[in-house]
Design an enzyme around this catalytic site. Structure first.
Site, short mmCIF file in Angstrom:
data_model
loop_
_atom_site.label_atom_id
_atom_site.label_comp_id
_atom_site.label_asym_id
_atom_site.label_seq_id
_atom_site.Cartn_x
_atom_site.Cartn_y
_atom_site.Cartn_z
N PHE A 28 0.82 -1.21 0.00
CA PHE A 28 0.00 0.00 0.00
C PHE A 28 0.86 1.26 0.00
O PHE A 28 0.86 2.05 -0.95
CB PHE A 28 -0.95 -0.07 1.20
CG PHE A 28 -1.57 1.23 1.61
CD1 PHE A 28 -2.09 2.12 0.68
CD2 PHE A 28 -1.66 1.57 2.96
CE1 PHE A 28 -2.67 3.32 1.07
CE2 PHE A 28 -2.25 2.75 3.37
CZ PHE A 28 -2.74 3.63 2.42
N THR A 52 2.62 -9.95 1.26
CA THR A 52 1.43 -9.13 1.52
C THR A 52 1.26 -8.03 0.48
O THR A 52 0.20 -7.42 0.39
CB THR A 52 1.48 -8.51 2.92
OG1 THR A 52 2.68 -7.73 3.05
CG2 THR A 52 1.48 -9.59 4.00
N GLN A 100 9.81 0.25 3.98
CA GLN A 100 8.40 0.08 4.34
C GLN A 100 8.03 -1.37 4.58
O GLN A 100 6.93 -1.66 5.07
CB GLN A 100 7.50 0.64 3.21
CG GLN A 100 7.89 2.01 2.71
CD GLN A 100 7.79 3.08 3.78
OE1 GLN A 100 6.78 3.18 4.48
NE2 GLN A 100 8.83 3.89 3.90
N SER A 105 -0.40 -5.13 11.35
CA SER A 105 -1.56 -5.65 12.07
C SER A 105 -1.23 -6.13 13.48
O SER A 105 -0.44 -7.07 13.68
CB SER A 105 -2.24 -6.79 11.30
OG SER A 105 -3.23 -7.42 12.08
N TYR A 168 3.44 -6.48 17.69
CA TYR A 168 3.68 -5.53 16.59
C TYR A 168 4.25 -4.23 17.15
O TYR A 168 5.24 -3.70 16.62
CB TYR A 168 2.38 -5.25 15.84
CG TYR A 168 2.52 -4.15 14.81
CD1 TYR A 168 3.18 -4.40 13.60
CD2 TYR A 168 2.03 -2.88 15.04
CE1 TYR A 168 3.33 -3.39 12.66
CE2 TYR A 168 2.17 -1.87 14.10
CZ TYR A 168 2.83 -2.13 12.91
OH TYR A 168 2.99 -1.13 11.98
#
Length: 349
Positions: A28, A52, A100, A105, A168
């Protein structure tokens, strides 16, 4: 009229291109960075293992920037958990790293802390080490507002963090620690960007760990149930993707001391509850799909590891880097809604 720091930077980059590495380039945020850099005439190495991230994001960038610009992109399929892959990609000659690549999540990290650590911590150290060995001086990386953990104070100020509430969050806190150590030990200049709930085009609505905003857009467009975890009064500082791209590019060329290491909040400085957000998204979607106007949410239990409220103090990045958000939450939602409706209606036909 005086130009903003970002407008001045874009002029500078067109005149004096740098060579950039974007890790997680098929994801993204990474694909949006790639698109902007190619539009600015920059040569870019793009690294992704496609776990991902998606090839269709790269295809989308290619179609938008055109073949001449795309010729400046070299895509390498590789995994940051592989030390040799990290060394190889940085042997191509890079001026600035925009890192990045990560497993996002909070719920995923709670379900699988080992994979989160391997990618977000071990992979991060692999990239830092490869950058150090290649003599790269500027390393910009994605941190997270999750590092503020259980600190109850609002707004969130960079110097004051709490205890992480998930694996995370712990992985992102460790990134900042390692970046500071590499700065002091090896002289590599690092800037961490603490993203606050980024949203926008190409954010994946699919999968168990998709972010709330793309899932809501998808559910409203498909006429499916929309869920809120908790009572809906949880609040976040939502930040449109164009603001995040700006922060990365400004950080990439910011003047720093040889061993400097910094972390900045990247946000809009606006707090929006989930109930308010749902109403805003529903109203935007209803402009093009009127049947969405009557949809209501289904409330579920709170998720473990979630922070109750989040709001950024952005004074540091504004003062130090000249960051000036180009899009408010409402402006970002308008563009995002149009993008999702167009993309998803085409796939449903």
């Amino acid at each position: 009229m005086d130009l903003s720091a970002f407008e001045e930077l874009k002029l500078e980059l067109r005149e004096t291109p740098r060579r950039w590495l974007v890790t997680g380039a098929a994801g993204f945020i990474g694909s949006n960075l790639l698109e902007t850099l190619l539009r600015l005439g920059q040569p870019v190495l793009a690294l992704d293992n496609l776990a991902t991230g998606h090839r269709h994001n790269l295809d989308d960038v290619r179609s938008l920037v055109g073949e001449d610009a795309w010729a400046r992109c070299e895509f390498i399929e590789g995994d940051i958990r592989d030390q040799e892959a990290c060394r190889d990609v940085l042997s191509h000659g890079v001026d600035i790293v925009l890192h990045q690549a990560a497993l996002g999540s909070v719920p995923r990290s709670i379900a699988d802390p080992v994979s989160t650590h391997e990618c977000n911590v071990s992979g991060f150290v692999n990239m830092l080490t490869a950058a150090k060995d290649a003599g790269i001086k500027r390393f910009v990386y994605a941190s997270s507002s999750s590092v503020y953990g259980d600190d109850p104070n609002l707004p969130k100020v960079e110097e004051r963090t709490g205890n992480p509430l998930s694996p995370y969050a712990a992985s992102k806190a460790m990134n900042e620690t390692y970046a500071a150590v590499f700065g002091r030990t090896y002289g590599i200049q690092t800037i961490g960007l603490r993203y606050f709930n980024v949203f926008g085009r190409r954010q994946d609505p699919e999968g168990a760990y998709a972010a709330v905003m793309p899932k809501w857009f998808a559910s409203l467009i498909r006429d499916e149930e929309v869920f809120i975890n908790g009572d809906g009064e949880t609040s976040r500082d939502f930040c449109y993707i164009d603001n995040v791209v700006q922060a990365n590019l400004l950080a990439g060329v910011a003047k720093m001391e040889s061993d400097d290491s910094r972390a900045y909040n990247v946000a809009c400085g606006e707090r929006t509850t989930l109930n308010e957000l749902f109403s805003l998204i529903r109203d935007r979607v209803a402009v093009e799909l009127p049947e969405a106007a009557t949809r209501e949410v289904v409330y579920r239990d709170f998720r473990p590891g979630d922070v109750r409220h989040s709001l950024a103090d952005t004074r540091a990045i504004v003062n130090d880097l000249g960051y000036a958000p180009s899009h408010s939450v409402g402006e970002g939602l308008a563009e995002t809604s149009s993008w999702y409706v167009e993309k998803m209606k085409s796939t449903m036909q």
